[in-house]
Design an enzyme around this catalytic site. Structure first.
Site: not given
Ligand code: 1CP
Length: 382
Positions: A39, A43, A52, A88, A168
């Protein structure tokens, strides 16, 4: 079977084949420990928040210029050893036609949760093999734009592992213990197995598209596998994770040889596979099983020290991790001591890539991440 990457691929052309990151993933200890942050794009960066504004998350992922720019932001700012593709884990589901949105502050939400065998039938009516290359065109384009800018810095592609995606899909959105998914696993193992095989093929196709377009490594995120017992993991999940990785396991490249090389090296030094990383949260009990599904490097969260993780892996597997994200907001002296401790413990493994034990918290001060990179790059394993 071996499938060769094209001559233009950054691994074949030599741009990234001898990078610290790729060589560490392949088990060769580096003089300077490579570092990147899960990540790292997102943000915590003001430049990300600015870009964004007015664009929904999934629209940003499917806009090649925007996804590429967001991927590059943390590389420019922190001088990390890799970019992680901005996307994602639900993106391939969206591209396959599944109704999913990412709700700000919450995460992925599905219009129709997959709770019964009939729901699984409805979902798996989409044949992953029928999704042509064109479905992944925005991904391929974003990867190409990104690697053109990255030069010798490797890009890591990624996908969600079948269990984490199923967590999910079955719940319909984020959940704490993934209870409904784990219930389906036992209540209807046959429907569960079909769901897992399907998600494996969707994630596998997404990974393969990224690597073929230019990613130099691939990471499978099984973020929520820590909610499983070892028995449930090996019985109901590991086969599908192996299936996901099998979509990229065959990808290999010829190692570029220096012009002055003497005798021909043996064949196993000439051809290497694209390194695969497997990571989960709270998976201390599953590390060996997660390696055995076909990963080269295992990512470790912050709940067990790296020397113990390496011991559980038989001291033969490169590890990635595992700075506690909570430490990023502690006084520098506390964080520095913790990072040095992680680096010291990482010496127990054949090679180490420094990362966090999970993602960068959104409120992290980004200048702290830059300072951690400098600290890691200045440290020597003496
Ligand atoms: O910088 C990076 O790491 C690249 C971007 C990235 C990656 C690798 C994003 C962007 N998502 C992911 C993978 C991802 N998505 C995972 C596996 C990694 C981890 O465990 O953190 C998971 C579980 C998700 C699912 C997901 N997508 C969540 C988690 C929800 C929960 O169950 O708690 C969330 C908040 C997202 C949205 C998301 N994905 C990425 C971003 C930057 C965001 C936030 C977007 C926003 O709110 O504007």
């Amino acid at each position: 079977m071996v499938t060769s990457l094209g001559p233009e691929h950054p691994l074949s052309s030599g741009r990234t084949a001898s990078s610290r990151l790729v060589r560490a993933y392949q088990g060769e200890r580096q003089e300077v420990t490579p570092v990147w942050f899960m990540r790292q794009a997102g943000r915590s960066l003001p430049e990300y928040r600015e870009l964004r504004v007015g664009t929904r998350m999934l629209d940003a992922c499917l806009d090649p210029a925007m996804a590429s720019e967001i991927t590059l932001q943390p590389v420019r700012r922190h001088k990390v050893d890799a970019g992680i593709f901005f996307s994602d884990i639900v993106v391939p589901l969206k591209l396959a036609g599944v109704a999913v949105e990412i709700v700000p502050g919450k995460g992925p939400v599905f219009e129709q949760p997959v709770r019964t065998a009939a729901d699984v039938d409805r979902l798996t009516a989409i044949d992953p093999a029928s999704l042509g290359d064109e479905v992944f065109a925005p991904i391929q384009e974003a990867v190409r734009l990104t690697i053109a800018e990255l030069g010798e810095t490797p890009l890591i592609g990624f996908a969600g592992a079948p269990f984490t995606l199923a967590a999910y899909l079955v719940e319909g959105g984020p959940s704490k213990d993934h209870i409904r998914a784990r219930t389906l696993m036992h209540a209807d193992p046959e429907a569960w197995a079909r769901l897992m095989a399907w998600t494996a093929d969707i994630s596998g196709a997404f990974l393969r598209a990224q690597v073929l377009s230019g990613a130099s490594a691939a990471q499978l995120f099984d973020s929520w596998a820590g909610s499983l017992s070892l028995h449930d993991y090996t019985t109901h999940v590991a086969p599908a994770s192996a299936r996901a990785l099998s979509h990229v396991r065959d990808l290999a490249y010829e190692v570029p040889q220096p012009a002055s090389a003497g005798a021909e090296p043996p064949i196993d030094e000439l051809v290497r596979n694209v390194p695969l990383v497997h990571f989960g949260v709270g998976t201390g009990e599953l590390l060996k099983a997660m390696h055995e599904v076909g990963a080269d490097t295992v990512g470790v969260d912050y709940r067990i020290p790296l020397d113990e993780a390496s011991r559980r892996l038989g001291h033969v597997v490169p590890v990635q991790g595992n700075v506690d994200p909570a430490m990023l907001d502690a006084p520098w002296a506390v964080l520095e001591a913790h990072v040095r401790d992680v680096l010291d413990r990482g010496r127990e493994a054949p090679a180490h890539v420094l990362n966090l034990g999970h993602g960068v918290p959104p409120e992290t001060d980004p200048t702290v991440l830059t300072r951690v990179v400098e600290l890691v790059h200045g440290w020597r394993p003496e």
